[in-house]
Scaffold this active site. Structure first.
Site, PDB file in Angstrom:
ATOM      1  CB  CYS A 112      -0.789  -0.018   0.991  1.00  0.00           C
ATOM      2  SG  CYS A 112      -1.826  -1.323   1.329  1.00  0.00           S
ATOM      3  CG  HIS A 251      -3.255   3.441   1.728  1.00  0.00           C
ATOM      4  ND1 HIS A 251      -3.589   3.048   0.573  1.00  0.00           N
ATOM      5  CD2 HIS A 251      -3.225   2.318   2.608  1.00  0.00           C
ATOM      6  CE1 HIS A 251      -4.201   1.630   1.059  1.00  0.00           C
ATOM      7  NE2 HIS A 251      -3.907   1.332   2.199  1.00  0.00           N
ATOM      8  CG  ASN A 281      -6.812  -0.804   1.431  1.00  0.00           C
ATOM      9  OD1 ASN A 281      -6.011  -0.622   0.281  1.00  0.00           O
ATOM     10  ND2 ASN A 281      -6.421  -1.057   2.588  1.00  0.00           N
TER      11      ASN A 281
HETATM   12  O1  UT7 Z   1      -3.865  -1.054   3.604  1.00  0.00           O
HETATM   13  C1  UT7 Z   1      -3.163  -1.834   4.132  1.00  0.00           C
HETATM   14  C2  UT7 Z   1      -3.297  -1.287   5.701  1.00  0.00           C
HETATM   15  N1  UT7 Z   1      -4.582  -2.072   6.076  1.00  0.00           N
HETATM   16  C3  UT7 Z   1      -5.469  -1.728   6.994  1.00  0.00           C
HETATM   17  O2  UT7 Z   1      -4.895  -0.618   7.732  1.00  0.00           O
HETATM   18  C4  UT7 Z   1      -6.584  -2.151   7.578  1.00  0.00           C
HETATM   19  C5  UT7 Z   1      -6.457  -2.391   9.137  1.00  0.00           C
HETATM   20  N2  UT7 Z   1      -7.432  -2.877   9.741  1.00  0.00           N
HETATM   21  C6  UT7 Z   1      -8.925  -2.658   9.923  1.00  0.00           C
HETATM   22  O3  UT7 Z   1      -9.200  -1.773   9.064  1.00  0.00           O
HETATM   23  C7  UT7 Z   1      -9.569  -3.284  10.944  1.00  0.00           C
HETATM   24  O4  UT7 Z   1      -8.886  -3.808  11.884  1.00  0.00           O
HETATM   25  C8  UT7 Z   1     -10.795  -4.473  10.299  1.00  0.00           C
HETATM   26  C9  UT7 Z   1     -11.667  -3.365   9.444  1.00  0.00           C
HETATM   27  C10 UT7 Z   1     -10.122  -5.269   9.249  1.00  0.00           C
HETATM   28  C11 UT7 Z   1     -11.493  -4.854  11.558  1.00  0.00           C
HETATM   29  O5  UT7 Z   1     -12.123  -3.959  12.502  1.00  0.00           O
HETATM   30  P1  UT7 Z   1     -11.946  -3.859  13.723  1.00  0.00           P
HETATM   31  O6  UT7 Z   1     -12.621  -2.748  14.353  1.00  0.00           O
HETATM   32  O7  UT7 Z   1     -10.389  -3.860  14.068  1.00  0.00           O
HETATM   33  O8  UT7 Z   1     -12.704  -5.223  14.297  1.00  0.00           O
HETATM   34  P2  UT7 Z   1     -12.192  -6.527  15.281  1.00  0.00           P
HETATM   35  O9  UT7 Z   1     -11.344  -7.323  14.230  1.00  0.00           O
HETATM   36  O10 UT7 Z   1     -11.904  -6.071  16.294  1.00  0.00           O
HETATM   37  O11 UT7 Z   1     -13.559  -7.218  15.287  1.00  0.00           O
HETATM   38  C12 UT7 Z   1     -14.677  -6.829  16.087  1.00  0.00           C
HETATM   39  C13 UT7 Z   1     -15.800  -7.696  16.148  1.00  0.00           C
HETATM   40  C14 UT7 Z   1     -15.331  -9.271  16.184  1.00  0.00           C
HETATM   41  O12 UT7 Z   1     -16.475 -10.083  17.026  1.00  0.00           O
HETATM   42  P3  UT7 Z   1     -16.271 -10.303  18.506  1.00  0.00           P
HETATM   43  O13 UT7 Z   1     -15.166 -11.257  18.705  1.00  0.00           O
HETATM   44  O14 UT7 Z   1     -15.970  -8.906  19.194  1.00  0.00           O
HETATM   45  O15 UT7 Z   1     -17.522 -11.010  18.719  1.00  0.00           O
HETATM   46  C15 UT7 Z   1     -15.119  -9.666  14.716  1.00  0.00           C
HETATM   47  O16 UT7 Z   1     -15.712 -10.931  14.726  1.00  0.00           O
HETATM   48  O17 UT7 Z   1     -16.547  -7.816  14.843  1.00  0.00           O
HETATM   49  C16 UT7 Z   1     -16.330  -9.115  14.105  1.00  0.00           C
HETATM   50  N3  UT7 Z   1     -16.368  -8.864  12.805  1.00  0.00           N
HETATM   51  C17 UT7 Z   1     -17.080  -8.484  11.877  1.00  0.00           C
HETATM   52  N4  UT7 Z   1     -18.403  -8.438  12.149  1.00  0.00           N
HETATM   53  C18 UT7 Z   1     -19.222  -8.303  10.939  1.00  0.00           C
HETATM   54  C19 UT7 Z   1     -15.040  -8.873  12.246  1.00  0.00           C
HETATM   55  N5  UT7 Z   1     -15.213  -8.608  10.964  1.00  0.00           N
HETATM   56  C20 UT7 Z   1     -16.669  -8.581  10.718  1.00  0.00           C
HETATM   57  C21 UT7 Z   1     -17.545  -8.397   9.521  1.00  0.00           C
HETATM   58  N6  UT7 Z   1     -18.762  -8.118   9.682  1.00  0.00           N
HETATM   59  N7  UT7 Z   1     -16.844  -8.136   8.345  1.00  0.00           N
END
Ligand code: UT7
Length: 367
Positions: A112, A251, A281
């Site tokens: 990226c 980005h 992204n």
């Molecule tokens: O371009 C290169 C760099 N890339 C990035 O910078 C991306 C970096 N990361 C992110 O954007 C975020 O970490 C994500 C969007 C991938 C995830 O968001 P988050 O706020 O960090 O969510 P999380 O992984 O902490 O998950 C929170 C909850 C979990 O459920 P529990 O364990 O709390 O019950 C996940 O299982 O949300 C759940 N979850 C979802 N729910 C519905 C994770 N993905 C999803 C989804 N839909 N797509």
């Protein structure tokens, strides 16, 4: 006067077929509400053609915008981590298609951060007098590495291409400073294995080897700190502070990452350009597509101080501080379009869904 690289042309190519959050609700256990709240993304694009086709069209648009012909170019530099082929490079294929007979050509992979790394290279080459006019393209066809039943990753990424023309100038405008960095010890947080030689290069790739390995939460934290730190260092090198910045074009990783990083940097949200909602992204393509959108929508003015900042796999990061030139209107336009398609997004994803299905054999079928 110092010789600098200034942007004189910009263009993008957005593939026509969208994958909406409602479409994703049919493929995995997610919701429009969750995706918008956590990422700011409503849809992303799935390309029906090769990335090289996207790159070529973005390039033609950027060249027309700059009022240049292909033969005017000294160099074509393509940032991508999903090239159509490893060799010849995407840059060499675009060079041939454009008829850029005087241009050298190569690809660069910093995930990226690729467009920022490419701009840093161009800056050095322009300042040394080695090149005068350079086409930089960012292009990705990331959907190939997406497992659309894995909700933690597939909601984020999309396909697209953006291009800019850099020209040497002694007007005072152009790239003022650069900050680049990497921390390979954290490289395991984002891994795209299938393009490399690791594993059995003769046996065909398994779905597990092909899909992006992505540790979202870990990446999120490193990204916020990385972007803010890098942009601050680049501003210091230019002798500027946050108040001097007219617009940050980051980005487009995640709306929340952009917000947090801007807050740390001390730049209010009105001065931060965000277009992630419709594109997702797109890795190395996101900044040049965002530059194009920002200029065309009147968000960039002549002489503005513009900050580009990125974070990505490797892990890598980088920031550029530039003073925009005197023109925000295109010299000309290129009227070409991609070949049309009647395919639905589910038609385009059919082979992808079949390929990754064995990873989800024990799960209930998607609704
Ligand atoms: O371009 C290169 C760099 N890339 C990035 O910078 C991306 C970096 N990361 C992110 O954007 C975020 O970490 C994500 C969007 C991938 C995830 O968001 P988050 O706020 O960090 O969510 P999380 O992984 O902490 O998950 C929170 C909850 C979990 O459920 P529990 O364990 O709390 O019950 C996940 O299982 O949300 C759940 N979850 C979802 N729910 C519905 C994770 N993905 C999803 C989804 N839909 N797509």
């Amino acid at each position: 006067m110092t010789r600098r690289a200034v942007i004189t042309g910009w263009g993008r190519c957005v593939p026509p077929v969208a994958l909406t959050n409602a479409d994703l609700e049919r493929l995995c256990d997610t919701s429009d509400e969750w995706i918008v709240a956590r990422t700011g993304i409503s849809e992303r694009r799935i390309s029906h053609v090769e990335g090289t086709d996207l790159a070529e069209l973005a390039a033609r648009r950027a060249l027309a915008c700059a009022g240049l012909g292909a033969a005017d170019l000294d160099l074509i530099l393509v940032a991508t981590c999903t090239p159509e082929l490893l060799c010849p490079s995407v840059a060499a294929m675009v060079q041939h298609r454009l008829g850029a007979v005087n241009a050298a050509a190569f690809d660069l992979n910093a995930a990226c951060s690729g467009f920022v790394y490419a701009t840093a290279n161009v800056t050095g080459m322009v300042q040394s007098g080695f090149v005068e006019r350079v086409l930089v393209i960012g292009v990705e066809k990331l959907h190939v590495a997406m497992d659309y039943r894995d909700r933690s990753t597939c909601i984020l990424f999309g396909d697209g291409a953006g291009a800019v023309v850099y020209e040497a100038t002694d007007s005072g405008a152009g790239v003022l400073s650069v900050d680049l960095g990497a921390d390979g010890s954290k490289g395991g947080t984002m891994v795209l294995q299938a393009m490399g030689t690791r594993g059995d290069p003769y046996g065909g790739r398994t779905p597990e080897e092909t899909r992006l390995h992505f540790e979202g939460q870990a990446v999120f934290k490193i990204a916020v700190q990385g972007i803010a730190g890098s942009a601050t260092r680049a501003l210091e090198r230019a002798g500027l502070g946050a108040d001097d910045v007219d617009i940050v074009i980051p980005h487009q990783a995640n709306g929340r990452i952009i917000e947090s990083a801007a807050r740390r940097l001390g730049v209010d949200s009105e001065r931060v350009f965000v277009n992630i909602g419709q594109l997702g992204n797109t890795a190395a393509a996101s900044i040049p597509m965002a530059i194009s959108d920002a200029v065309d929508s009147g968000r960039v003015n002549p002489d503005d101080v513009v900050v580009l900042t990125a974070f990505g796999g490797g892990v890598t990061w980088g920031s550029i501080v530039m003073q925009w030139g005197d023109r925000t209107e295109p010299v000309g336009t290129h009227e070409g379009e991609l070949p049309p398609t009647d395919a639905t997004v589910f038609d385009l994803l059919e082979s992808n869904l079949d390929f990754y299905a064995p990873l989800h054999a024990d799960e209930p079928p998607a609704t």
